[in-house]
Design a protein around this motif. Structure first.
Motif, PDB file in Angstrom:
ATOM      1  N   ARG A 164     -21.211 -14.824  38.478  1.00 51.82           N
ATOM      2  CA  ARG A 164     -20.891 -16.220  38.218  1.00 51.82           C
ATOM      3  C   ARG A 164     -19.827 -16.311  37.124  1.00 51.82           C
ATOM      4  O   ARG A 164     -19.943 -15.659  36.080  1.00 51.82           O
ATOM      5  CB  ARG A 164     -22.133 -17.002  37.768  1.00 51.82           C
ATOM      6  N   SER A 165     -18.814 -17.115  37.370  1.00 50.91           N
ATOM      7  CA  SER A 165     -17.806 -17.416  36.362  1.00 50.91           C
ATOM      8  C   SER A 165     -17.953 -18.891  36.026  1.00 50.91           C
ATOM      9  O   SER A 165     -17.512 -19.770  36.782  1.00 50.91           O
ATOM     10  CB  SER A 165     -16.402 -17.119  36.892  1.00 50.91           C
ATOM     11  N   ILE A 166     -18.598 -19.172  34.880  1.00 54.38           N
ATOM     12  CA  ILE A 166     -18.949 -20.536  34.506  1.00 54.38           C
ATOM     13  C   ILE A 166     -18.238 -20.889  33.200  1.00 54.38           C
ATOM     14  O   ILE A 166     -18.365 -20.157  32.208  1.00 54.38           O
ATOM     15  CB  ILE A 166     -20.472 -20.673  34.337  1.00 54.38           C
ATOM     16  N   PRO A 167     -17.474 -21.976  33.148  1.00 55.58           N
ATOM     17  CA  PRO A 167     -16.774 -22.364  31.920  1.00 55.58           C
ATOM     18  C   PRO A 167     -17.727 -22.501  30.737  1.00 55.58           C
ATOM     19  O   PRO A 167     -18.812 -23.074  30.857  1.00 55.58           O
ATOM     20  CB  PRO A 167     -16.146 -23.723  32.287  1.00 55.58           C
ATOM     21  N   ASN A 168     -17.331 -21.886  29.620  1.00 59.24           N
ATOM     22  CA  ASN A 168     -18.070 -21.977  28.349  1.00 59.24           C
ATOM     23  C   ASN A 168     -19.450 -21.308  28.382  1.00 59.24           C
ATOM     24  O   ASN A 168     -20.253 -21.505  27.474  1.00 59.24           O
ATOM     25  CB  ASN A 168     -18.230 -23.437  27.918  1.00 59.24           C
ATOM     26  N   ILE A 169     -19.721 -20.542  29.439  1.00 54.08           N
ATOM     27  CA  ILE A 169     -20.998 -19.824  29.532  1.00 54.08           C
ATOM     28  C   ILE A 169     -20.717 -18.366  29.885  1.00 54.08           C
ATOM     29  O   ILE A 169     -19.950 -18.081  30.805  1.00 54.08           O
ATOM     30  CB  ILE A 169     -21.923 -20.447  30.594  1.00 54.08           C
ATOM     31  N   THR A 170     -21.322 -17.465  29.158  1.00 51.39           N
ATOM     32  CA  THR A 170     -21.164 -16.037  29.444  1.00 51.39           C
ATOM     33  C   THR A 170     -22.235 -15.619  30.444  1.00 51.39           C
ATOM     34  O   THR A 170     -23.420 -15.527  30.096  1.00 51.39           O
ATOM     35  CB  THR A 170     -21.288 -15.201  28.152  1.00 51.39           C
ATOM     36  N   PHE A 171     -21.837 -15.388  31.663  1.00 55.72           N
ATOM     37  CA  PHE A 171     -22.775 -15.012  32.716  1.00 55.72           C
ATOM     38  C   PHE A 171     -22.298 -13.750  33.421  1.00 55.72           C
ATOM     39  O   PHE A 171     -22.945 -12.717  33.390  1.00 55.72           O
ATOM     40  CB  PHE A 171     -22.914 -16.161  33.734  1.00 55.72           C
ATOM     41  N   SER A 172     -21.151 -13.841  34.088  1.00 51.84           N
ATOM     42  CA  SER A 172     -20.521 -12.694  34.737  1.00 51.84           C
ATOM     43  C   SER A 172     -21.480 -12.027  35.735  1.00 51.84           C
ATOM     44  O   SER A 172     -22.029 -12.677  36.600  1.00 51.84           O
ATOM     45  CB  SER A 172     -20.025 -11.710  33.669  1.00 51.84           C
ATOM     46  N   HIS A 173     -21.718 -10.705  35.575  1.00 53.17           N
ATOM     47  CA  HIS A 173     -22.558  -9.954  36.504  1.00 53.17           C
ATOM     48  C   HIS A 173     -24.009  -9.993  36.020  1.00 53.17           C
ATOM     49  O   HIS A 173     -24.282  -9.774  34.842  1.00 53.17           O
ATOM     50  CB  HIS A 173     -22.086  -8.498  36.607  1.00 53.17           C
ATOM     51  N   GLY A 174     -24.931 -10.265  36.931  1.00 53.66           N
ATOM     52  CA  GLY A 174     -26.329 -10.371  36.545  1.00 53.66           C
ATOM     53  C   GLY A 174     -27.270  -9.679  37.518  1.00 53.66           C
ATOM     54  O   GLY A 174     -26.956  -9.525  38.704  1.00 53.66           O
ATOM     55  N   LEU A 175     -28.418  -9.253  37.010  1.00 53.27           N
ATOM     56  CA  LEU A 175     -29.525  -8.729  37.813  1.00 53.27           C
ATOM     57  C   LEU A 175     -30.733  -9.581  37.475  1.00 53.27           C
ATOM     58  O   LEU A 175     -31.254  -9.530  36.351  1.00 53.27           O
ATOM     59  CB  LEU A 175     -29.777  -7.252  37.498  1.00 53.27           C
ATOM     60  N   VAL A 176     -31.178 -10.357  38.444  1.00 53.71           N
ATOM     61  CA  VAL A 176     -32.157 -11.405  38.197  1.00 53.71           C
ATOM     62  C   VAL A 176     -33.328 -11.268  39.158  1.00 53.71           C
ATOM     63  O   VAL A 176     -33.140 -11.022  40.353  1.00 53.71           O
ATOM     64  CB  VAL A 176     -31.482 -12.788  38.384  1.00 53.71           C
ATOM     65  N   ALA A 177     -34.537 -11.426  38.640  1.00 55.34           N
ATOM     66  CA  ALA A 177     -35.733 -11.381  39.497  1.00 55.34           C
ATOM     67  C   ALA A 177     -35.799 -12.638  40.357  1.00 55.34           C
ATOM     68  O   ALA A 177     -35.327 -13.704  39.957  1.00 55.34           O
ATOM     69  CB  ALA A 177     -36.979 -11.264  38.635  1.00 55.34           C
ATOM     70  N   PRO A 178     -36.388 -12.553  41.541  1.00 54.11           N
ATOM     71  CA  PRO A 178     -36.539 -13.748  42.387  1.00 54.11           C
ATOM     72  C   PRO A 178     -37.279 -14.883  41.692  1.00 54.11           C
ATOM     73  O   PRO A 178     -37.103 -16.051  42.056  1.00 54.11           O
ATOM     74  CB  PRO A 178     -37.338 -13.219  43.584  1.00 54.11           C
ATOM     75  N   SER A 179     -38.106 -14.552  40.693  1.00 50.75           N
ATOM     76  CA  SER A 179     -38.869 -15.581  39.984  1.00 50.75           C
ATOM     77  C   SER A 179     -38.019 -16.404  39.023  1.00 50.75           C
ATOM     78  O   SER A 179     -38.446 -17.484  38.581  1.00 50.75           O
ATOM     79  CB  SER A 179     -40.012 -14.928  39.201  1.00 50.75           C
TER      80      SER A 179
END
Length: 327
Positions: free
Chosen positions: A211-226
């Motif tokens: 995710r490339s979100i303005p003013n938020i550092t997100f980038s590459h993520g590994l996220v649980a389905p929960s």
């Protein structure tokens, strides 16, 4: 133990005192008139199923006494099909390069034994032995007996080990892509597309996101389905709801996974002692050469997921995994 150290310390002091009182002349060691051998282990780190344990086996006798006839290594647990004993003897040239000279026929495997018959008239050789760790050795100890025979009837042996084979599994270079190939199963050590994930929904532990979100550092993520907050716009397969524990780690470049110059290894004990009970169910802002510790919701598996590389343009990454089955 303290007495032993004290004894050796006193002996050392005595030798130093003796050497200060008299100067001994150097004498060239006499060559033993017999067949001799020696072995060194060349590989480091945990011994994983599917990888190799490598040795260098040296053997020699005075040229006047005969020549080498055969060399053999016997493993206590038969290795995989690609187990071999080199039929070339190696030396290092002036440029530091290893040079191999053929001295025998290609090795033959029979059960746990791997044998080379010498075809060249040689009285000294260093052969490399590569043992492919089979699945039958998982969690067990394996030992090796090296042996050589000479034309004068002499024979020598050299034992190495035992070496513990790790319980953990490993998989390398899995490509993950946002939206199209993003569902990761620790149990299966696999990455699924949305269509394939539907048939394996109960095994999905992580979802890869970019995710490339303005003013938020997100980038590459590994996220649980929960972690629903971090999954807007993601259509999870019905039944994919695991609350996986995820703890982000920087600079843990396991050598097996990263294959870089860093001599760091994750072993079974690291998984056994891991405590991430308070970890969240997501990790964002992941970068190349970072990783995450993972524990599945049912506590059955612990894993380390290493990020080999990332691509912002392609919204993708490449990952490698070590996984441990909890007892």
């Amino acid at each position: 133990m303290k007495h032993s150290y004290l004894y050796y310390f006193l002996v050392l002091i005595g030798l130093v005192s003796l050497s200060s009182c008299q100067e001994e002349e150097y004498a060239i060691p006499e060559l033993k008139q017999e067949l001799q051998n020696d072995v060194i282990k060349r590989t480091l780190g945990p011994n994983l199923v599917g990888l190799n344990i490598e040795f260098a086996y040296a053997m020699a006798l005075p040229k006047s006494m005969g020549k080498l006839v055969s060399a053999e290594v016997e493993a206590s647990i038969a290795g995989g099909e690609s187990t071999f004993l080199e039929n070339r003897s190696f030396y290092t040239n002036g440029s530091g390069e290893d040079v191999g000279i053929e001295v025998g026929s290609k090795s033959v495997n029979s059960g746990g034994k791997t044998t080379v018959a010498f075809t060249k008239d040689t009285s000294a050789a260093t052969l490399r032995y590569s043992y492919r760790i089979p699945s039958t050795a998982r969690g067990k100890e394996v030992s090796f007996k090296f042996s050589a025979q000479a034309s004068n009837g002499q024979a020598v042996t050299y034992s190495m080990g035992p070496y513990k084979v790790a319980e953990m599994d490993m998989v390398l270079d899995l490509d993950v892509v946002d939206s199209s190939k993003a569902f990761i199963s620790i149990e299966d050590m696999a990455v699924y597309s949305a269509a394939d994930a539907a048939a394996n929904a109960s095994k999905i532990d992580l979802v890869y996101l970019y995710r490339s979100i303005p003013n938020i550092t997100f980038s590459h993520g590994l996220v649980a389905p929960s972690a629903k907050t971090y999954l807007p716009g993601v259509n999870l397969p019905a039944g994919a709801n695991r609350a996986t524990k995820v703890q982000k780690v920087w600079n843990l470049r396991d050598f097996h996974l990263a294959r870089l110059q860093f001599g760091v290894y994750i072993d079974d004990l690291d998984f056994q002692q891991l405590d991430i009970a308070s970890a969240p169910d997501y990790a964002i802002n992941m970068r190349a050469e970072a990783g995450v510790w993972v524990e599945t919701q049912d506590g059955k598996y612990r894993a380390y997921v290493y990020v080999n590389s990332v691509s912002n343009d392609k919204k993708s990454a490449r990952i490698s995994i070590k996984r441990y089955l909890m007892k």
